[in-house]
Write a protein that holds these residues in place. Structure first.
Motif, PDB file in Angstrom:
ATOM      1  N   HIS A   1     -26.318  46.110   8.704  1.00 58.14           N
ATOM      2  CA  HIS A   1     -25.843  47.371   7.895  1.00 58.14           C
ATOM      3  C   HIS A   1     -24.582  47.515   7.727  1.00 58.14           C
ATOM      4  CE1 HIS A   1     -29.870  49.228   7.533  1.00 58.14           C
ATOM      5  NE2 HIS A   1     -29.984  48.996   8.851  1.00 58.14           N
ATOM      6  N   THR A   2     -23.476  46.810   8.340  1.00 64.71           N
ATOM      7  CA  THR A   2     -22.030  47.025   8.417  1.00 64.71           C
ATOM      8  C   THR A   2     -21.934  46.460   6.926  1.00 64.71           C
ATOM      9  OG1 THR A   2     -22.301  46.749  10.689  1.00 64.71           O
ATOM     10  CG2 THR A   2     -19.956  46.217   9.531  1.00 64.71           C
ATOM     11  N   ASN A   3     -22.356  45.581   6.335  1.00 66.68           N
ATOM     12  CA  ASN A   3     -21.856  44.990   5.031  1.00 66.68           C
ATOM     13  C   ASN A   3     -21.942  46.138   4.375  1.00 66.68           C
ATOM     14  OD1 ASN A   3     -21.264  42.418   6.233  1.00 66.68           O
ATOM     15  ND2 ASN A   3     -23.207  41.640   5.923  1.00 66.68           N
ATOM     16  N   TYR A   4     -23.078  46.825   4.129  1.00 70.34           N
ATOM     17  CA  TYR A   4     -23.530  47.873   3.324  1.00 70.34           C
ATOM     18  C   TYR A   4     -22.225  48.844   3.315  1.00 70.34           C
ATOM     19  CZ  TYR A   4     -27.607  45.629   1.808  1.00 70.34           C
ATOM     20  OH  TYR A   4     -28.466  44.704   1.484  1.00 70.34           O
ATOM     21  N   VAL A   5     -21.974  49.076   4.680  1.00 73.10           N
ATOM     22  CA  VAL A   5     -20.987  50.421   4.599  1.00 73.10           C
ATOM     23  C   VAL A   5     -19.551  49.894   3.963  1.00 73.10           C
ATOM     24  CG1 VAL A   5     -19.777  51.637   6.206  1.00 73.10           C
ATOM     25  CG2 VAL A   5     -22.220  51.307   6.673  1.00 73.10           C
ATOM     26  N   ILE A   6     -19.333  48.649   4.499  1.00 69.19           N
ATOM     27  CA  ILE A   6     -18.041  48.047   3.792  1.00 69.19           C
ATOM     28  C   ILE A   6     -18.182  48.145   2.297  1.00 69.19           C
ATOM     29  CG2 ILE A   6     -16.560  45.988   3.809  1.00 69.19           C
ATOM     30  CD1 ILE A   6     -17.592  45.281   6.452  1.00 69.19           C
ATOM     31  N   LEU A   7     -19.300  47.539   1.650  1.00 67.49           N
ATOM     32  CA  LEU A   7     -19.615  47.539   0.363  1.00 67.49           C
ATOM     33  C   LEU A   7     -19.342  49.141  -0.116  1.00 67.49           C
ATOM     34  CD1 LEU A   7     -20.251  46.196  -2.470  1.00 67.49           C
ATOM     35  CD2 LEU A   7     -22.472  46.869  -1.734  1.00 67.49           C
ATOM     36  N   GLY A   8     -19.831  50.098   0.344  1.00 64.90           N
ATOM     37  CA  GLY A   8     -19.590  51.365   0.032  1.00 64.90           C
ATOM     38  C   GLY A   8     -18.247  51.968   0.103  1.00 64.90           C
ATOM     39  N   GLN A   9     -17.493  51.427   1.116  1.00 62.27           N
ATOM     40  CA  GLN A   9     -15.986  51.981   1.082  1.00 62.27           C
ATOM     41  C   GLN A   9     -15.431  51.063  -0.009  1.00 62.27           C
ATOM     42  OE1 GLN A   9     -14.151  53.704   4.171  1.00 62.27           O
ATOM     43  NE2 GLN A   9     -16.147  54.628   3.217  1.00 62.27           N
ATOM     44  N   ALA A  10     -15.730  49.961  -0.338  1.00 60.92           N
ATOM     45  CA  ALA A  10     -15.102  49.280  -1.427  1.00 60.92           C
ATOM     46  C   ALA A  10     -15.058  49.917  -2.678  1.00 60.92           C
ATOM     47  CB  ALA A  10     -15.445  47.676  -1.349  1.00 60.92           C
ATOM     48  N   LEU A  11     -16.382  50.269  -3.120  1.00 59.35           N
ATOM     49  CA  LEU A  11     -16.914  51.042  -4.278  1.00 59.35           C
ATOM     50  C   LEU A  11     -16.229  52.283  -4.441  1.00 59.35           C
ATOM     51  CD1 LEU A  11     -20.630  50.176  -4.300  1.00 59.35           C
ATOM     52  CD2 LEU A  11     -18.829  49.407  -5.843  1.00 59.35           C
ATOM     53  N   GLU A  12     -16.084  53.073  -3.410  1.00 56.27           N
ATOM     54  CA  GLU A  12     -15.221  54.333  -3.249  1.00 56.27           C
ATOM     55  C   GLU A  12     -13.694  54.070  -3.606  1.00 56.27           C
ATOM     56  OE1 GLU A  12     -16.218  56.162   0.356  1.00 56.27           O
ATOM     57  OE2 GLU A  12     -18.186  57.199  -0.244  1.00 56.27           O
ATOM     58  N   LYS A  13     -13.381  53.193  -3.070  1.00 57.86           N
ATOM     59  CA  LYS A  13     -11.989  52.666  -3.387  1.00 57.86           C
ATOM     60  C   LYS A  13     -11.516  52.382  -4.743  1.00 57.86           C
ATOM     61  CE  LYS A  13      -7.788  51.029  -1.362  1.00 57.86           C
ATOM     62  NZ  LYS A  13      -6.990  52.194  -0.715  1.00 57.86           N
ATOM     63  N   ILE A  14     -12.637  51.477  -5.330  1.00 56.38           N
ATOM     64  CA  ILE A  14     -12.348  50.997  -6.305  1.00 56.38           C
ATOM     65  C   ILE A  14     -12.489  52.019  -7.567  1.00 56.38           C
ATOM     66  CG2 ILE A  14     -13.392  49.545  -8.381  1.00 56.38           C
ATOM     67  CD1 ILE A  14     -14.099  47.658  -5.813  1.00 56.38           C
ATOM     68  N   THR A  15     -13.286  53.057  -7.379  1.00 55.67           N
ATOM     69  CA  THR A  15     -13.829  53.699  -8.619  1.00 55.67           C
ATOM     70  C   THR A  15     -13.366  55.288  -8.230  1.00 55.67           C
ATOM     71  OG1 THR A  15     -15.749  54.858  -7.530  1.00 55.67           O
ATOM     72  CG2 THR A  15     -16.148  52.729  -8.887  1.00 55.67           C
ATOM     73  N   GLY A  16     -12.565  55.643  -7.183  1.00 54.97           N
ATOM     74  CA  GLY A  16     -12.353  56.904  -6.830  1.00 54.97           C
ATOM     75  C   GLY A  16     -13.412  57.990  -6.622  1.00 54.97           C
ATOM     76  N   LYS A  17     -14.502  57.664  -6.548  1.00 55.06           N
ATOM     77  CA  LYS A  17     -15.761  58.465  -6.281  1.00 55.06           C
ATOM     78  C   LYS A  17     -16.560  58.277  -5.116  1.00 55.06           C
ATOM     79  CE  LYS A  17     -16.851  58.597 -11.400  1.00 55.06           C
ATOM     80  NZ  LYS A  17     -17.975  58.304 -12.455  1.00 55.06           N
ATOM     81  N   SER A  18     -17.174  59.386  -4.668  1.00 56.23           N
ATOM     82  CA  SER A  18     -18.138  59.132  -3.360  1.00 56.23           C
ATOM     83  C   SER A  18     -19.129  58.130  -3.648  1.00 56.23           C
ATOM     84  CB  SER A  18     -18.365  60.270  -2.902  1.00 56.23           C
ATOM     85  OG  SER A  18     -19.562  60.933  -3.911  1.00 56.23           O
ATOM     86  N   LEU A  19     -19.766  57.743  -2.538  1.00 61.07           N
ATOM     87  CA  LEU A  19     -20.739  56.969  -2.639  1.00 61.07           C
ATOM     88  C   LEU A  19     -22.011  57.564  -3.171  1.00 61.07           C
ATOM     89  CD1 LEU A  19     -22.041  54.049  -2.302  1.00 61.07           C
ATOM     90  CD2 LEU A  19     -22.493  54.398   0.072  1.00 61.07           C
ATOM     91  N   ALA A  20     -22.039  58.697  -2.503  1.00 59.68           N
ATOM     92  CA  ALA A  20     -23.397  59.730  -3.229  1.00 59.68           C
ATOM     93  C   ALA A  20     -23.391  59.891  -4.510  1.00 59.68           C
ATOM     94  CB  ALA A  20     -23.189  60.982  -2.361  1.00 59.68           C
ATOM     95  N   THR A  21     -22.078  59.927  -5.200  1.00 61.85           N
ATOM     96  CA  THR A  21     -21.745  60.288  -6.492  1.00 61.85           C
ATOM     97  C   THR A  21     -22.297  58.972  -7.180  1.00 61.85           C
ATOM     98  OG1 THR A  21     -20.208  61.949  -6.369  1.00 61.85           O
ATOM     99  CG2 THR A  21     -20.204  60.781  -8.481  1.00 61.85           C
ATOM    100  N   LEU A  22     -21.868  57.831  -6.827  1.00 58.69           N
ATOM    101  CA  LEU A  22     -22.071  56.443  -7.415  1.00 58.69           C
ATOM    102  C   LEU A  22     -23.343  56.384  -7.464  1.00 58.69           C
ATOM    103  CD1 LEU A  22     -18.883  54.542  -5.825  1.00 58.69           C
ATOM    104  CD2 LEU A  22     -19.265  55.182  -8.487  1.00 58.69           C
ATOM    105  N   LEU A  23     -24.244  56.572  -6.381  1.00 52.99           N
ATOM    106  CA  LEU A  23     -25.739  56.295  -6.262  1.00 52.99           C
ATOM    107  C   LEU A  23     -26.209  57.216  -7.299  1.00 52.99           C
ATOM    108  CD1 LEU A  23     -26.158  55.923  -2.360  1.00 52.99           C
ATOM    109  CD2 LEU A  23     -26.527  54.186  -4.161  1.00 52.99           C
ATOM    110  N   ARG A  24     -25.766  58.453  -7.452  1.00 51.93           N
ATOM    111  CA  ARG A  24     -26.522  59.316  -8.148  1.00 51.93           C
ATOM    112  C   ARG A  24     -26.458  58.999  -9.766  1.00 51.93           C
ATOM    113  NH1 ARG A  24     -24.302  63.549  -6.685  1.00 51.93           N
ATOM    114  NH2 ARG A  24     -22.692  63.952  -8.044  1.00 51.93           N
ATOM    115  N   GLU A  25     -25.052  58.613 -10.201  1.00 51.67           N
ATOM    116  CA  GLU A  25     -24.689  58.415 -11.571  1.00 51.67           C
ATOM    117  C   GLU A  25     -25.211  57.047 -11.813  1.00 51.67           C
ATOM    118  OE1 GLU A  25     -20.397  58.750 -11.680  1.00 51.67           O
ATOM    119  OE2 GLU A  25     -20.498  60.721 -11.704  1.00 51.67           O
ATOM    120  N   ASN A  26     -25.354  56.133 -11.099  1.00 56.54           N
ATOM    121  CA  ASN A  26     -25.627  54.559 -11.697  1.00 56.54           C
ATOM    122  C   ASN A  26     -27.126  54.017 -11.198  1.00 56.54           C
ATOM    123  OD1 ASN A  26     -22.892  53.684 -12.657  1.00 56.54           O
ATOM    124  ND2 ASN A  26     -22.394  54.381 -10.475  1.00 56.54           N
TER     125      ASN A  26
END
Length: 173
Positions: A44-69
């Motif tokens: 699961h650690t890889n998914y947590v790291i991916l979530g952190q990277a996506l948040e940093k790249i987009t400036g949006k929370s992972l919850a927002t990214l999941l909801r929107e995309n």
């Protein structure tokens, strides 16, 4: 080997909200089981790291990214990203109509899987081995007959599974 400190901390407070930093620290604190590129293991650690990277790249929370995309485009209006063990109302459980439909669905799918494992898998193994050798299996007709003999179980199991899951989906709409 489980990290005893983590297991103790988890059971001491099962509703604890772990931060991404904590989860990554836990996931990377153990020594590697094998050298990179030599084997594979789920983490699961890889998914947590991916979530952190996506948040940093987009400036949006992972919850927002999941909801929107993912959730909104799929029409999953009652699916939510949560960081706690709290369940939203209404929560369906055992004894509710969806769980009553899910039981037959699981039985149907399990029947289908059993038919596959008991008949299809040996047939596929024999056919594949023969094909790799460039020959027709000596018992090709017998193998096909065995597979055909469980057609009713295959169809009934899949139908029961699909109908049960469909009824669950209709009930939850």
């Amino acid at each position: 080997m489980p990290d005893e400190r983590l297991v103790s901390a988890f059971f001491a407070d099962t509703f604890r909200q772990w931060t991404s930093r904590e989860l990554i620290a836990i996931g990377t604190s153990q020594p590697r089981v094998f050298a990179p590129g030599t084997n594979w293991a789920y983490s699961h650690t890889n998914y947590v790291i991916l979530g952190q990277a996506l948040e940093k790249i987009t400036g949006k929370s992972l919850a927002t990214l999941l909801r929107e995309n993912i959730l909104a485009p799929l029409g999953l209006k009652d699916t939510h990203s949560v960081a706690t063990a709290q369940m939203r109302e209404p929560t369906t459980g055992f004894g509710s109509p969806p769980s009553l439909f899910a039981g037959p669905a699981l039985i149907g799918l399990a029947t289908r899987l059993t038919a596959h494992l008991r008949a299809a898998q040996p047939v596929n193994r024999a056919q594949t081995a023969a094909a790799r050798q460039g020959i027709t299996p000596p018992a090709a007709r017998a193998l096909q007959t065995r597979w055909d003999s469980v057609i009713f179980l295959r169809v009934a199991g899949m139908a029961l599974g699909i109908v049960g899951l469909g009824l669950c989906a209709l009930w939850l709409r």
